[in-house]
Design an enzyme around this catalytic site. Structure first.
Site, PDB file in Angstrom:
ATOM      1  N   SER A 124      38.159  31.573  45.819  1.00  0.00           N
ATOM      2  CA  SER A 124      37.262  32.433  46.602  1.00  0.00           C
ATOM      3  C   SER A 124      35.801  32.071  46.413  1.00  0.00           C
ATOM      4  O   SER A 124      35.379  31.655  45.316  1.00  0.00           O
ATOM      5  CB  SER A 124      37.477  33.884  46.150  1.00  0.00           C
ATOM      6  OG  SER A 124      36.419  34.701  46.605  1.00  0.00           O
ATOM      7  N   GLU A 126      33.686  34.077  45.907  1.00  0.00           N
ATOM      8  CA  GLU A 126      33.152  34.994  44.889  1.00  0.00           C
ATOM      9  C   GLU A 126      33.013  34.321  43.526  1.00  0.00           C
ATOM     10  O   GLU A 126      32.371  34.870  42.637  1.00  0.00           O
ATOM     11  CB  GLU A 126      34.023  36.244  44.789  1.00  0.00           C
ATOM     12  CG  GLU A 126      34.026  37.109  46.046  1.00  0.00           C
ATOM     13  CD  GLU A 126      32.744  37.920  46.248  1.00  0.00           C
ATOM     14  OE1 GLU A 126      32.066  38.213  45.254  1.00  0.00           O
ATOM     15  OE2 GLU A 126      32.430  38.233  47.414  1.00  0.00           O
ATOM     16  N   TYR A 148      36.620  40.469  39.977  1.00  0.00           N
ATOM     17  CA  TYR A 148      37.406  39.639  40.900  1.00  0.00           C
ATOM     18  C   TYR A 148      36.952  38.185  40.828  1.00  0.00           C
ATOM     19  O   TYR A 148      37.759  37.266  40.670  1.00  0.00           O
ATOM     20  CB  TYR A 148      37.238  40.177  42.332  1.00  0.00           C
ATOM     21  CG  TYR A 148      37.788  39.279  43.417  1.00  0.00           C
ATOM     22  CD1 TYR A 148      39.150  39.263  43.713  1.00  0.00           C
ATOM     23  CD2 TYR A 148      36.950  38.440  44.157  1.00  0.00           C
ATOM     24  CE1 TYR A 148      39.654  38.432  44.717  1.00  0.00           C
ATOM     25  CE2 TYR A 148      37.446  37.613  45.159  1.00  0.00           C
ATOM     26  CZ  TYR A 148      38.797  37.618  45.442  1.00  0.00           C
ATOM     27  OH  TYR A 148      39.288  36.803  46.420  1.00  0.00           O
ATOM     28  N   LYS A 152      39.103  34.939  39.522  1.00  0.00           N
ATOM     29  CA  LYS A 152      39.290  33.781  40.405  1.00  0.00           C
ATOM     30  C   LYS A 152      38.697  32.520  39.773  1.00  0.00           C
ATOM     31  O   LYS A 152      39.211  31.416  39.957  1.00  0.00           O
ATOM     32  CB  LYS A 152      38.630  34.032  41.761  1.00  0.00           C
ATOM     33  CG  LYS A 152      39.420  34.951  42.687  1.00  0.00           C
ATOM     34  CD  LYS A 152      40.626  34.249  43.284  1.00  0.00           C
ATOM     35  CE  LYS A 152      41.308  35.103  44.347  1.00  0.00           C
ATOM     36  NZ  LYS A 152      42.634  34.587  44.721  1.00  0.00           N
ATOM     37  N   ARG A 215      27.482  37.399  55.101  1.00  0.00           N
ATOM     38  CA  ARG A 215      28.696  36.684  54.738  1.00  0.00           C
ATOM     39  C   ARG A 215      29.009  35.624  55.786  1.00  0.00           C
ATOM     40  O   ARG A 215      28.574  35.712  56.930  1.00  0.00           O
ATOM     41  CB  ARG A 215      29.898  37.658  54.643  1.00  0.00           C
ATOM     42  CG  ARG A 215      29.809  38.660  53.488  1.00  0.00           C
ATOM     43  CD  ARG A 215      29.988  37.970  52.134  1.00  0.00           C
ATOM     44  NE  ARG A 215      29.860  38.886  51.007  1.00  0.00           N
ATOM     45  CZ  ARG A 215      28.716  39.168  50.364  1.00  0.00           C
ATOM     46  NH1 ARG A 215      27.578  38.597  50.745  1.00  0.00           N
ATOM     47  NH2 ARG A 215      28.701  39.986  49.335  1.00  0.00           N
ATOM     48  N   PRO A 278      28.640  47.968  43.352  1.00  0.00           N
ATOM     49  CA  PRO A 278      27.731  48.069  42.205  1.00  0.00           C
ATOM     50  C   PRO A 278      26.827  46.841  42.095  1.00  0.00           C
ATOM     51  O   PRO A 278      25.636  46.950  41.854  1.00  0.00           O
ATOM     52  CB  PRO A 278      28.664  48.140  40.993  1.00  0.00           C
ATOM     53  CG  PRO A 278      30.038  48.373  41.506  1.00  0.00           C
ATOM     54  CD  PRO A 278      30.045  48.038  42.972  1.00  0.00           C
TER      55      PRO A 278
HETATM   56  P1  NAP Z   1      45.733  40.597  50.808  1.00  0.00           P
HETATM   57  O1  NAP Z   1      45.953  40.881  52.251  1.00  0.00           O
HETATM   58  O2  NAP Z   1      45.058  41.625  49.979  1.00  0.00           O
HETATM   59  O3  NAP Z   1      47.142  40.262  50.146  1.00  0.00           O
HETATM   60  C1  NAP Z   1      47.301  40.218  48.751  1.00  0.00           C
HETATM   61  C2  NAP Z   1      48.754  39.923  48.452  1.00  0.00           C
HETATM   62  O4  NAP Z   1      48.907  39.892  47.013  1.00  0.00           O
HETATM   63  C3  NAP Z   1      49.728  40.969  48.982  1.00  0.00           C
HETATM   64  O5  NAP Z   1      50.857  40.308  49.513  1.00  0.00           O
HETATM   65  C4  NAP Z   1      50.106  41.741  47.713  1.00  0.00           C
HETATM   66  O6  NAP Z   1      51.395  42.281  47.764  1.00  0.00           O
HETATM   67  C5  NAP Z   1      50.074  40.615  46.696  1.00  0.00           C
HETATM   68  N1  NAP Z   1      50.045  41.137  45.342  1.00  0.00           N
HETATM   69  C6  NAP Z   1      49.101  41.948  44.811  1.00  0.00           C
HETATM   70  N2  NAP Z   1      49.427  42.250  43.537  1.00  0.00           N
HETATM   71  C7  NAP Z   1      50.611  41.616  43.280  1.00  0.00           C
HETATM   72  C8  NAP Z   1      51.461  41.539  42.144  1.00  0.00           C
HETATM   73  N3  NAP Z   1      51.163  42.186  41.011  1.00  0.00           N
HETATM   74  N4  NAP Z   1      52.589  40.797  42.227  1.00  0.00           N
HETATM   75  C9  NAP Z   1      52.912  40.160  43.378  1.00  0.00           C
HETATM   76  N5  NAP Z   1      52.146  40.193  44.483  1.00  0.00           N
HETATM   77  C10 NAP Z   1      51.004  40.917  44.427  1.00  0.00           C
HETATM   78  O7  NAP Z   1      44.915  39.232  50.625  1.00  0.00           O
HETATM   79  P2  NAP Z   1      44.541  38.126  51.741  1.00  0.00           P
HETATM   80  O8  NAP Z   1      43.342  38.589  52.471  1.00  0.00           O
HETATM   81  O9  NAP Z   1      45.763  37.740  52.469  1.00  0.00           O
HETATM   82  O10 NAP Z   1      44.050  36.938  50.804  1.00  0.00           O
HETATM   83  C11 NAP Z   1      44.970  35.976  50.297  1.00  0.00           C
HETATM   84  C12 NAP Z   1      44.381  35.321  49.074  1.00  0.00           C
HETATM   85  O11 NAP Z   1      43.162  34.676  49.419  1.00  0.00           O
HETATM   86  C13 NAP Z   1      44.042  36.307  47.948  1.00  0.00           C
HETATM   87  O12 NAP Z   1      44.315  35.698  46.711  1.00  0.00           O
HETATM   88  C14 NAP Z   1      42.549  36.516  48.112  1.00  0.00           C
HETATM   89  O13 NAP Z   1      41.951  36.870  46.884  1.00  0.00           O
HETATM   90  C15 NAP Z   1      42.123  35.150  48.592  1.00  0.00           C
HETATM   91  N6  NAP Z   1      40.911  35.212  49.387  1.00  0.00           N
HETATM   92  C16 NAP Z   1      40.896  35.917  50.537  1.00  0.00           C
HETATM   93  C17 NAP Z   1      39.740  35.982  51.276  1.00  0.00           C
HETATM   94  C18 NAP Z   1      39.685  36.758  52.572  1.00  0.00           C
HETATM   95  O14 NAP Z   1      38.610  36.864  53.151  1.00  0.00           O
HETATM   96  N7  NAP Z   1      40.802  37.279  53.056  1.00  0.00           N
HETATM   97  C19 NAP Z   1      38.571  35.311  50.862  1.00  0.00           C
HETATM   98  C20 NAP Z   1      38.634  34.586  49.680  1.00  0.00           C
HETATM   99  C21 NAP Z   1      39.806  34.527  48.947  1.00  0.00           C
HETATM  100  P3  NAP Z   1      51.690  43.834  48.095  1.00  0.00           P
HETATM  101  O15 NAP Z   1      51.882  43.873  49.578  1.00  0.00           O
HETATM  102  O16 NAP Z   1      52.923  44.123  47.321  1.00  0.00           O
HETATM  103  O17 NAP Z   1      50.496  44.624  47.629  1.00  0.00           O
END
Ligand code: NAP
Length: 319
Positions: A124, A126, A148, A152, A215, A278
């Protein structure tokens, strides 16, 4: 048929990635938290589901050992900066420490089978914190300013450690990317749903924290395409995935109301400091030159088109 284990398949990116990989002919396996998705309604057809929780590293490793994948894509995590402030320890375990289990699992499998096992990490922007360097590149110093970002950053470094050891381990430094599948806990979807509710007469105002943060917002399916290119590249590496253009939250609000035909929105938005983070980076902006030049990736949707797609979807949901 090549096989892949994906974590986080129930999330925004996971759903798009599953569709893409199934379409490309991959044998797709997902690690999904047991019980939370019992009906499996929200999981893409064709995906084989394995129960596993990232806080339980043994459960993840056993899925890797059984599936023997060619590729592991780690999308799971506590993905919200705001949530990481309220649950810093859980964030460290799920977003940070679990990656050590996945990488060790990939490494051990590669050793056991005597063939490459690839690993792609959703890192990320971040990790750069409030970087003074703009735009940020793959060599910008890592200096997170949230739990976070710190989790990461640990995972990002560990991917580099395993790459040095001989694993095909790549990091995609993802900048914000949005879609109609983004949860409402994120400001972008909060805005597009809020605009749709106002237009529909279900609400009279939209409460937001900070309109000045800037952003680099992209379209989620484009970022999933980038993950696939990174997974299939000739060599493991680190790539920034960004549009290279930044906008303020105010720009997002303007574009969202414009997509709904409203130009004069100031009286419809209320500012409430409770919704401000914050500590927050004022500007995040990524330089995508490396992935453009090395892998031929480029974003397909503009900022305005992304916002328009989200607002249109949210208006349809209420129709
Ligand atoms: P998201 O919609 O929040 O999805 C997060 C996923 O992680 C969900 O499937 C969730 O499952 C799973 N998860 C959370 N805790 C877990 C656990 N303890 N064990 C197993 N699975 C777990 O995230 P996203 O937007 O698709 O992003 C995908 C990745 O890219 C993430 O790692 C995020 O940090 C990274 N990222 C995203 C962005 C962005 O803008 N979207 C930017 C930078 C980085 P549940 O459905 O069970 O909760």
């Amino acid at each position: 048929m090549a096989s892949v284990v994906v974590t986080g398949i129930t999330g925004q990116d996971g759903s798009y990635l599953a569709e893409r990989l199934i379409g490309d002919g991959w044998d797709v396996h997902a690690i999904v938290r047991d019980g939370k998705h019992a009906d499996e309604q929200e999981i893409t057809p064709g995906v084989t589901v394995h129960a596993g929780d990232l806080v339980d590293i043994a459960s993840i490793r056993s899925v890797i050992d059984v599936v023997e994948p060619d590729l592991i894509v780690n999308l799971a995590g506590i993905s919200s900066v705001a949530q990481s402030w309220s649950q810093p320890e859980l964030t460290a375990r799920v977003t940070g420490l679990a990656v050590s289990g996945l990488l060790a699992g990939a490494w051990d499998l590669q050793e056991r089978l005597g063939r490459p096992v690839r690993f792609v990490q959703a890192s990320s922007s971040e990790i750069f914190g409030a970087a003074e360097q703009r735009p940020q590149t793959e060599t910008t110093p890592i200096a997170p300013i949230s739990p976070y970002g710190a989790a990461k950053a640990y995972a990002h470094h560990l991917v580099g450690v395993y790459r040095g050891r001989g694993l095909f381990a790549s990091s995609a430094i993802l900048y914000n990317h949005e879609s109609p599948r983004r949860p409402e806990t994120f400001v972008t979807r909060k805005i597009t749903r809020g605009v749709a509710r106002i237009v529909n007469g279900d609400s009279t105002s939209l409460l937001l924290g900070n309109l000045d943060a800037r952003r680099d917002w992209g379209w989620a399916p484009d970022y999933v395409d980038a993950l696939v290119l990174i997974a299939e590249a000739d060599a493991a590496d680190t790539f920034i995935v960004a549009t290279g253009v930044d906008h303020s939250v105010r720009d997002f609000v303007t574009a969202a109301f414009a997509a709904a035909g409203i130009s004069d929105w100031e009286s419809l938005v209320e500012l409430d400091p409770r919704f401000a983070r914050p500590v927050d980076a004022p500007i995040m902006l990524g330089d995508n030159s490396k992935i453009r030049e090395t892998l031929g990736w480029s974003p397909t949707l503009s900022f305005e088109e992304t916002v328009h797609a989200m607002v249109t979807h949210d208006l349809e949901l209420l129709a």
